[in-house]
Design a protein around this motif. Structure first.
Motif, PDB file in Angstrom:
ATOM      1  N   ILE A   1      93.834 -34.928  32.013  1.00  0.00           N
ATOM      2  CA  ILE A   1      93.678 -34.007  30.857  1.00  0.00           C
ATOM      3  C   ILE A   1      94.007 -32.432  31.171  1.00  0.00           C
ATOM      4  N   LEU A   2      94.571 -31.993  30.019  1.00  0.00           N
ATOM      5  CA  LEU A   2      94.708 -30.593  30.199  1.00  0.00           C
ATOM      6  C   LEU A   2      93.478 -29.769  30.717  1.00  0.00           C
ATOM      7  N   LYS A   3      93.874 -28.615  31.639  1.00  0.00           N
ATOM      8  CA  LYS A   3      92.869 -27.818  31.952  1.00  0.00           C
ATOM      9  C   LYS A   3      92.510 -26.683  30.895  1.00  0.00           C
ATOM     10  N   GLU A   4      91.794 -27.004  30.135  1.00  0.00           N
ATOM     11  CA  GLU A   4      91.373 -25.774  29.096  1.00  0.00           C
ATOM     12  C   GLU A   4      90.268 -25.262  29.166  1.00  0.00           C
ATOM     13  N   ARG A   5      89.304 -25.911  30.067  1.00  0.00           N
ATOM     14  CA  ARG A   5      87.971 -25.208  30.182  1.00  0.00           C
ATOM     15  C   ARG A   5      87.600 -25.558  31.833  1.00  0.00           C
TER      16      ARG A   5
ATOM     17  N   PHE B   1      93.922 -33.279  15.380  1.00  0.00           N
ATOM     18  CA  PHE B   1      92.404 -32.859  15.843  1.00  0.00           C
ATOM     19  C   PHE B   1      92.452 -31.857  17.008  1.00  0.00           C
ATOM     20  N   LYS B   2      91.267 -31.659  17.603  1.00  0.00           N
ATOM     21  CA  LYS B   2      91.264 -30.394  18.499  1.00  0.00           C
ATOM     22  C   LYS B   2      91.858 -30.757  19.796  1.00  0.00           C
ATOM     23  N   ASP B   3      92.106 -32.280  20.149  1.00  0.00           N
ATOM     24  CA  ASP B   3      92.540 -32.696  21.315  1.00  0.00           C
ATOM     25  C   ASP B   3      94.066 -32.900  21.167  1.00  0.00           C
ATOM     26  N   GLY B   4      94.508 -32.554  20.010  1.00  0.00           N
ATOM     27  CA  GLY B   4      96.044 -32.859  19.766  1.00  0.00           C
ATOM     28  C   GLY B   4      97.109 -32.237  20.801  1.00  0.00           C
ATOM     29  N   ILE B   5      96.727 -30.989  21.126  1.00  0.00           N
ATOM     30  CA  ILE B   5      97.723 -30.294  22.203  1.00  0.00           C
ATOM     31  C   ILE B   5      97.419 -31.238  23.361  1.00  0.00           C
ATOM     32  N   ASN B   6      96.357 -31.400  23.758  1.00  0.00           N
ATOM     33  CA  ASN B   6      96.259 -32.148  25.042  1.00  0.00           C
ATOM     34  C   ASN B   6      96.819 -33.534  25.013  1.00  0.00           C
ATOM     35  N   ASP B   7      96.746 -34.285  23.918  1.00  0.00           N
ATOM     36  CA  ASP B   7      97.427 -35.449  23.830  1.00  0.00           C
ATOM     37  C   ASP B   7      98.832 -35.600  23.813  1.00  0.00           C
ATOM     38  N   TYR B   8      99.568 -34.246  23.357  1.00  0.00           N
ATOM     39  CA  TYR B   8     100.688 -34.201  23.273  1.00  0.00           C
ATOM     40  C   TYR B   8     101.512 -33.833  24.733  1.00  0.00           C
ATOM     41  N   VAL B   9     100.878 -32.912  25.604  1.00  0.00           N
ATOM     42  CA  VAL B   9     101.372 -32.589  26.726  1.00  0.00           C
ATOM     43  C   VAL B   9     100.849 -33.641  27.744  1.00  0.00           C
ATOM     44  N   VAL B  10      99.803 -34.232  27.780  1.00  0.00           N
ATOM     45  CA  VAL B  10      99.421 -34.942  28.814  1.00  0.00           C
ATOM     46  C   VAL B  10      99.845 -36.537  28.725  1.00  0.00           C
TER      47      VAL B  10
ATOM     48  N   SER C   1      92.949 -17.865  24.979  1.00  0.00           N
ATOM     49  CA  SER C   1      92.788 -18.342  26.397  1.00  0.00           C
ATOM     50  C   SER C   1      93.738 -19.346  26.747  1.00  0.00           C
ATOM     51  N   LEU C   2      93.730 -19.716  28.160  1.00  0.00           N
ATOM     52  CA  LEU C   2      94.705 -20.302  28.965  1.00  0.00           C
ATOM     53  C   LEU C   2      94.621 -21.848  29.012  1.00  0.00           C
ATOM     54  N   GLY C   3      95.562 -22.812  28.894  1.00  0.00           N
ATOM     55  CA  GLY C   3      95.670 -24.007  29.282  1.00  0.00           C
ATOM     56  C   GLY C   3      96.770 -24.302  30.397  1.00  0.00           C
ATOM     57  N   LEU C   4      96.343 -25.115  31.217  1.00  0.00           N
ATOM     58  CA  LEU C   4      97.174 -25.568  32.228  1.00  0.00           C
ATOM     59  C   LEU C   4      97.451 -26.921  32.441  1.00  0.00           C
ATOM     60  N   TRP C   5      98.516 -27.451  32.920  1.00  0.00           N
ATOM     61  CA  TRP C   5      98.509 -28.860  33.399  1.00  0.00           C
ATOM     62  C   TRP C   5      99.697 -29.068  34.665  1.00  0.00           C
TER      63      TRP C   5
ATOM     64  N   GLY D   1     102.084 -37.432  25.923  1.00  0.00           N
ATOM     65  CA  GLY D   1     103.274 -37.489  25.145  1.00  0.00           C
ATOM     66  C   GLY D   1     103.077 -37.877  23.727  1.00  0.00           C
ATOM     67  N   SER D   2     102.115 -37.899  23.012  1.00  0.00           N
ATOM     68  CA  SER D   2     101.810 -38.164  21.858  1.00  0.00           C
ATOM     69  C   SER D   2     102.487 -37.244  20.726  1.00  0.00           C
ATOM     70  N   ARG D   3     103.589 -37.451  20.169  1.00  0.00           N
ATOM     71  CA  ARG D   3     104.146 -36.673  19.249  1.00  0.00           C
ATOM     72  C   ARG D   3     103.525 -36.512  18.115  1.00  0.00           C
ATOM     73  N   ALA D   4     102.658 -37.614  17.854  1.00  0.00           N
ATOM     74  CA  ALA D   4     101.983 -37.809  16.486  1.00  0.00           C
ATOM     75  C   ALA D   4     100.725 -36.750  16.630  1.00  0.00           C
ATOM     76  N   ALA D   5     100.061 -36.314  17.726  1.00  0.00           N
ATOM     77  CA  ALA D   5      98.908 -35.845  17.870  1.00  0.00           C
ATOM     78  C   ALA D   5      99.014 -34.162  17.522  1.00  0.00           C
ATOM     79  N   VAL D   6     100.184 -33.826  17.239  1.00  0.00           N
ATOM     80  CA  VAL D   6     100.675 -32.299  16.819  1.00  0.00           C
ATOM     81  C   VAL D   6     101.198 -32.299  15.539  1.00  0.00           C
ATOM     82  N   ASN D   7     100.940 -31.309  14.788  1.00  0.00           N
ATOM     83  CA  ASN D   7     101.319 -31.296  13.471  1.00  0.00           C
ATOM     84  C   ASN D   7     103.058 -30.823  13.239  1.00  0.00           C
ATOM     85  N   PRO D   8     103.773 -31.594  12.763  1.00  0.00           N
ATOM     86  CA  PRO D   8     105.188 -31.195  12.683  1.00  0.00           C
ATOM     87  C   PRO D   8     105.517 -30.063  11.822  1.00  0.00           C
ATOM     88  N   ALA D   9     104.573 -29.699  10.729  1.00  0.00           N
ATOM     89  CA  ALA D   9     104.816 -28.634   9.885  1.00  0.00           C
ATOM     90  C   ALA D   9     104.395 -27.357  10.474  1.00  0.00           C
TER      91      ALA D   9
END
Length: 877
Positions: free
Chosen positions: A87-91, A272-281, A77-81, A283-291
C-alpha cells in the motif's frame, strides 16, 4: 522582538491569522471513537488501518507529516511508496489495542524536530524503509508475545540494517498566513541506488456525504497541468503549485464501498479515496479521474537516488495566479529557519548546554506538532446522519450518551497525534505549562476552552476523554490556570490577565461543586474518583463497580480536592487584590480545605483517617460488609499525592485582603480542632510566610523519607509511581472470591487493566514528579534554608527542600541528556538509536519511563505531559 514574536503579537491582536494553517492533521483517525458506529462500541474494529485508505472519515482526517486549516476543510500531507509495499504510505501504521501485547502502539520511526507557535516554520523527519514494510510481521509477533515480554518494534525487525532506508525531511514555511511552502528532502542512507515515489497530497475533508450540507468543493488541474486549483466556500481560492512537472492524479474523498462492503457506491462515483493508492501501487489507471478533477489529488514524483544522495521536492499552497511561485522559495525557507533559530535563542539564553537546548527545542516541537483539529458533535454522532444508515438503537444508551451538549470543533493540544488523537482533561492541563513558555495566549485559550458550555457538562464535570467522557480525571485545571497566569504575568512585566483568571475561576466554581456533590459519598470530605488517571495503580479497577455494600475512600482523590481548594483560594486572593468581592470566595475555599484536612487527619474519629500510623503512610481505605474498614496497603503515588496540597501566603498578600483575614481568624478561633491541623499557620515562616498544608511536619518528613529512599520510590531518574518495596513484598487482597496481587513492575504493564498500554506500578511519570518538585519548592519557601531532610534516605547527607527539588529535576532531565557514555537513558539499549549519527540526536518523548533503567515506554511520541521536561530544563529564576 524577533520576527516570530511579532507574528505572535499580530495573531493575538487578531491583526493577521498566522495560526490559520498548522499541524492540525491527525496521524490516526481510524480506530477512534468518533468513527465508530458499531453496535458494541468496539472502535478498533469498526474502522481499521486496512480500511482507512478506502474509508471517507466523518469527523476528521489523518495523514503523514500533514497540515490543515483550523477547521480541517483542506489538508496537505505526504504519500510515499518504495516500490515494495502493498500500500501507499499515506498515514502511520500501528497496532490497535487488542493487537498489541501492551495495548495500542505506533510502529514507525519518525521525529518532530522543529516548530514555531504560529507554525511559520515546521520540520519533521520520517524514516522510510526501502524494503517492504513488515506490516504482517509486526502484528503476528506482537500477538505471539505475552505481557511479560516487551513490545516488538519496527527497529526490532532489522529493516534498517545496512542503512537501507530513506530519511524524508518535511519542512513547512509560511510566506503569509495562507501561503505555505512545503519542502520534502529525501536522502538515500543506503549503500546503493534506490527509487522512491513521493506524493504531496491535497484533499478536502468530506463534509458533503452525510446529508447535512450538499456543498461540494473542487480540486482541478490548472496552469497546463503544473498546479492544482482548490476552491472551497469556507476558504476561497487556493492553488497547490508543483515544481519539476510531476504527474497530477485526481480522485474523490469518498468511501470505496465495493472494496470495504461489497456494495456499489451510493453516489454512483467511480474514483474513490483509495484511487491514488491503486494507481501508484497496482497500476490501475481507471482508479484516477482522467478529467483531472475531484476532491483529492496528488503530485506524483518518482525519484531514483544514488547512495548518499538527496533530492528535494517543492510545492507551494498559496493564492491563485502566482506567475513565479518558486522564484524565492529557497530563500524564504532559509529565512524562516533563521527566524526559528532567533526565536529559540531568545528563549534559551540561560541554557548553557547545547544538548539541553536540543532536547528542550525538540520537546517544544512535539508539543506544537500535537495541536490538533478535534471535531465531535455528540448529538449528531449518537443520532447518525440523514444520508447514512442509522446507528444501532443501543447507541442511545451507550458510550457518551449523557453528553448530548458536547460539540467540539477546535484546535486542541493532544497527548500525541497517533496513539491519542483526542484530548484528555488532565493531560491538557499539564500541556499548558510548557506551551505557556512559547505562547501563553494559546495556553490560556486551551484552559478556557474546556470550561465552555459546549465542553463542560451542565452539572459541572469536565470531559475526561472520548472513550468515556464521564470518567474522572484529577482536578488539576485550577493549578494549571494559576501556573499559566503567573508565567504570562512574568512575561508581561508583572501585568497579569485578570479577565482570563476570573473567567476560568467562575467556571471552575461549578466543577468544584460537582466534585463536592458527586464524589463525597458520605458528606464527610473524604473523596472518591475512580482510577483518577492512574490506570492500574491499584489492586483492581477503582472506576469499576464494587461488590454490593463496598466502597473506597481514596487518599489521592481526597488530596486532589484539597489541592483544588487551595488552588481556588489562591486564585480568589489574586482577584481580590483589585476586586474585593472575591475575599468571600477565598474564605470559602480556605474553610473547605480545612474540613478536608480534618477528614484526612483523624479528628478523633478513627473511621475517617487515611493515615496509617503503623506504616506512616497514606492509603486508600476499602469498606466491605464482611471486613468493615481496611487499608489497601500499596505504597504508591496515591500516598504521596497529599504532598501536592500545599500553599504559602506572604504577609504582603494578606495585608490587602482584610475581610479574608478577619474571617480566617474567626474560623481558627472558633474551630480550634481544625486550626490545630493547619501546619504552622499562625507561626510566620521564612520572610513572614504562612503555610497551608495537609501535612504537619512529622507526616511530611515520613512521606519524604519514603519518597527519597532509593529502596522505595527514588530512582536514578525521578520518583517511581510504586515503591520498589513491593518487588519482594507484593500487596495481596482477598476480595470477591479472588486473590488479588500487586507487585513492582518497573517497565511495561503486566496487567490488562485499561487496555494494558500504560503502567503506574513502578515507572517514572513526568507530571506527578513535576507536581512534587513544585510542592517541595513551596515548602522551602516557608521553611527556608535551615530546614533540611536526609537525601537520599539513609545516606547521612542532608539537603534543603529546594536543593532536593533541584536534584529531582536533575534526575528527570538525565533521562534525555547524554551521559558520560554518550547515551540517553530514555532511548534504551538500542545502539542504533544511541550512537548512529542519523539517530542519536533525535529525541522521543515517551509516556513514562522504566523505574530502574529510565528507558522510555508506552506511547513513544506522547510529548504531551512529558513535554514538561522543557520547563524543568529551564534554569529556575
Amino acid at each position: 522582538m524577533t520576527a516570530e514574536h511579532q507574528r505572535l503579537a499580530d495573531a493575538n491582536a487578531h491583526q493577521a491569522p498566522w495560526r490559520k494553517f498548522g499541524p492540525y492533521l491527525s496521524e490516526r483517525q481510524w480506530g477512534t471513537v468518533r468513527e465508530d458506529y458499531s453496535a458494541d462500541g468496539q472502535a478498533w474494529g469498526y474502522c481499521t488501518h486496512d480500511m482507512a485508505r478506502s474509508y471517507a472519515y466523518r469527523w476528521g482526517e489523518d495523514g503523514l507529516a500533514g497540515v490543515s486549516d483550523d477547521q480541517q476543510l483542506l489538508c496537505l500531507s505526504l504519500g510515499l511508496w518504495n516500490g515494495q509495499d502493498p500500500i501507499l504510505k499515506e498515514r502511520l501504521f500501528g497496532l490497535s489495542g487488542p493487537e498489541g501485547n501492551h495495548g495500542e502502539d505506533v510502529k514507525e520511526v519518525y521525529y518532530y524536530l522543529d516548530n514555531l507557535p504560529t507554525h511559520s516554520y515546521q520540520k519533521l523527519l520520517y524514516k522510510y524503509p526501502q524494503q517492504a514494510f513488515p506490516y504482517a510481521w509486526l502484528v503476528e509477533e506482537n500477538a505471539r508475545r505475552n505481557r511479560a515480554q516487551p513490545e516488538f518494534e519496527l527497529l526490532d525487525t532489522a529493516i534498517f540494517q545496512g542503512n537501507r532506508y530513506f530519511d524524508v525531511c518535511v519542512e513547512y514555511a509560511k510566506v503569509e498566513p495562507t501561503d505555505l511552502l512545503m519542502q520534502i528532502s529525501v536522502s538515500n542512507r543506503g549503500p546503493e541506488a534506490a527509487t522512491v515515489h513521493v506524493l504531496p497530497q491535497l484533499w478536502f475533508r468530506n463534509t458533503w456525504a452525510w446529508g447535512h450540507d450538499p456543498y461540494r468543493p473542487l480540486l482541478e488541474a490548472t496552469q497546463n497541468g503544473q498546479a492544482i486549483a482548490a476552491e472551497h466556500q469556507g476558504l476561497g481560492g487556493l492553488c497547490l503549485y508543483c515544481g519539476q512537472a510531476p504527474d497530477l492524479l485526481f480522485c474523490d474523498n469518498e468511501t470505496n464501498t465495493q472494496r470495504l462492503y461489497g456494495a456499489p457506491s451510493r453516489s454512483g462515483g467511480k474514483h474513490f479515496k483509495d484511487g491514488i493508492n491503486d494507481y501508484v501501487v497496482q497500476g490501475s489507471r481507471a482508479a484516477v479521474n482522467p478529467a483531472q478533477t475531484g476532491t483529492k489529488a496528488a503530485a506524483h514524483y518518482v525519484l531514483t537516488l544514488a547512495a548518499g544522495a538527496t533530492h528535494t521536492v517543492r510545492v507551494r499552497l498559496g493564492p491563485p495566479n502566482l506567475t513565479e511561485p518558486f522564484e524565492d522559495f529557497d530563500q524564504l525557507v532559509r529565512q524562516r529557519r533563521h527566524e526559528a533559530d532567533e526565536y529559540y535563542a531568545a528563549l534559551q539564553a540561560d541554557l548553557v548546554s547545547e544538548d539541553a537546548r536540543r532536547v528542550q527545542r525538540q520537546a517544544w516541537a512535539g508539543m506544537l506538532w500535537s495541536k490538533q483539529f478535534y471535531y465531535y458533535d455528540v448529538p449528531e454522532w449518537l443520532a447518525g446522519d440523514p444520508a447514512t444508515p442509522p446507528p444501532p438503537a443501543a447507541r442511545q444508551h451507550g458510550r457518551n450518551a449523557g453528553w448530548k451538549h458536547l460539540n467540539n470543533a477546535d484546535i486542541i493540544s493532544m497527548p500525541d497525534k497517533w496513539e491519542y488523537p483526542w484530548y484528555a482533561a488532565w493531560d491538557l492541563a499539564f500541556h499548558c505549562v510548557p506551551l505557556a513558555q512559547l505562547d501563553a495566549g494559546f495556553a490560556k485559550h486551551q484552559l478556557r476552552l474546556l470550561c465552555q458550555d459546549w465542553y463542560m457538562h451542565p452539572n459541572g464535570q469536565l470531559p475526561a476523554y472520548e472513550w468515556n467522557l464521564s470518567d474522572t480525571n484529577p482536578p488539576v485545571h485550577a493549578w494549571a490556570t494559576w501556573r499559566v497566569y503567573k508565567m504570562d504575568q512574568k512575561q508581561h512585566d508583572g501585568s497579569g490577565d485578570l479577565d482570563f483568571l476570573a473567567t476560568v475561576f467562575h467556571r471552575l466554581l461549578l466543577n468544584f461543586t460537582w466534585w463536592v456533590n458527586r464524589k463525597d459519598r458520605s458528606g464527610r470530605n473524604v473523596f472518591e474518583g475512580g482510577f483518577l488517571g492512574l490506570d492500574n495503580i491499584g489492586l483492581f479497577d477503582r472506576s469499576a463497580p464494587l461488590l454490593p455494600g463496598s466502597y473506597i475512600e481514596q487518599a489521592d482523590g481526597t488530596a486532589w480536592v484539597a489541592m483544588y481548594a487551595l488552588n481556588m483560594m489562591r486564585i480568589a486572593l489574586e482577584l481580590a487584590q483589585t476586586r474585593p468581592v472575591y475575599q468571600d470566595l477565598a474564605s470559602k475555599f480556605f474553610e473547605h480545605f480545612l474540613y478536608i484536612a480534618g477528614a484526612m487527619t483523624n479528628m478523633g474519629d478513627g473511621d475517617l483517617d487515611l493515615w496509617d500510623e503503623k506504616d506512616e503512610f497514606y492509603y486508600d481505605v476499602l469498606h466491605t460488609p464482611e471486613h468493615g474498614r481496611q487499608f489497601l496497603r500499596t505504597r504508591s503515588l496515591v500516598g504521596l499525592i497529599p504532598l501536592f496540597a500545599v500553599e504559602v501566603l506572604d504577609d504582603e498578600v494578606l495585608k490587602s485582603v482584610p475581610q479574608f483575614v478577619a474571617r480566617l481568624n474567626w474560623f481558627l478561633a472558633n474551630r480550634p480542632y481544625l486550626a490545630s491541623l493547619v501546619s504552622r499557620w499562625q507561626q510566620p515562616g521564612q520572610g513572614d510566610a504562612h503555610l497551608l498544608s495537609l501535612l504537619r511536619g512529622h507526616r511530611m518528613k515520613c512521606l519524604l523519607a519514603r519518597a527519597l529512599d532509593e529502596a522505595e520510590f527514588l530512582s536514578d531518574y525521578g520518583i517511581r509511581s510504586l515503591s520498589k518495596y513491593h518487588q519482594d513484598h507484593p500487596c495481596r487482597l482477598l476480595y470477591g472470591g479472588r486473590d488479588l496481587s500487586l507487585g513492582y513492575e518497573p517497565g511495561e504493564s503486566e496487567t490488562d487493566l485499561f487496555g494494558g498500554n500504560s503502567n503506574w506500578r513502578g515507572p517514572v511519570w513526568l507530571p506527578t514528579n513535576f507536581l512534587l518538585i513544585e510542592s517541595l519548592q513551596r515548602f522551602h519557601h516557608y521553611y527556608g534554608d535551615e530546614f533540611k531532610v536526609e537525601y537520599p534516605t539513609r545516606s547521612g547527607q542532608y539537603s534543603t527542600l529546594l536543593e532536593i527539588a533541584d536534584a529531582l529535576s536533575g534526575r528527570l532531565t538525565k533521562l534525555f541528556l547524554r551521559n558520560e557514555a554518550g547515551e540517553r537513558p530514555a532511548l534504551g539499549p538500542d545502539q542504533h538509536l544511541q550512537h548512529d549519527p542519523h539517530f542519536r540526536d533525535y529525541l522521543l518523548f515517551h509516556e513514562y519511563f522504566h523505574g530502574d533503567t529510565g528507558q522510555g515506554l508506552g506511547a513513544s511520541h506522547q510529548t504531551g505531559w512529558t513535554g514538561l521536561i522543557a520547563k524543568l530544563l529551564q534554569p529556575r529564576s
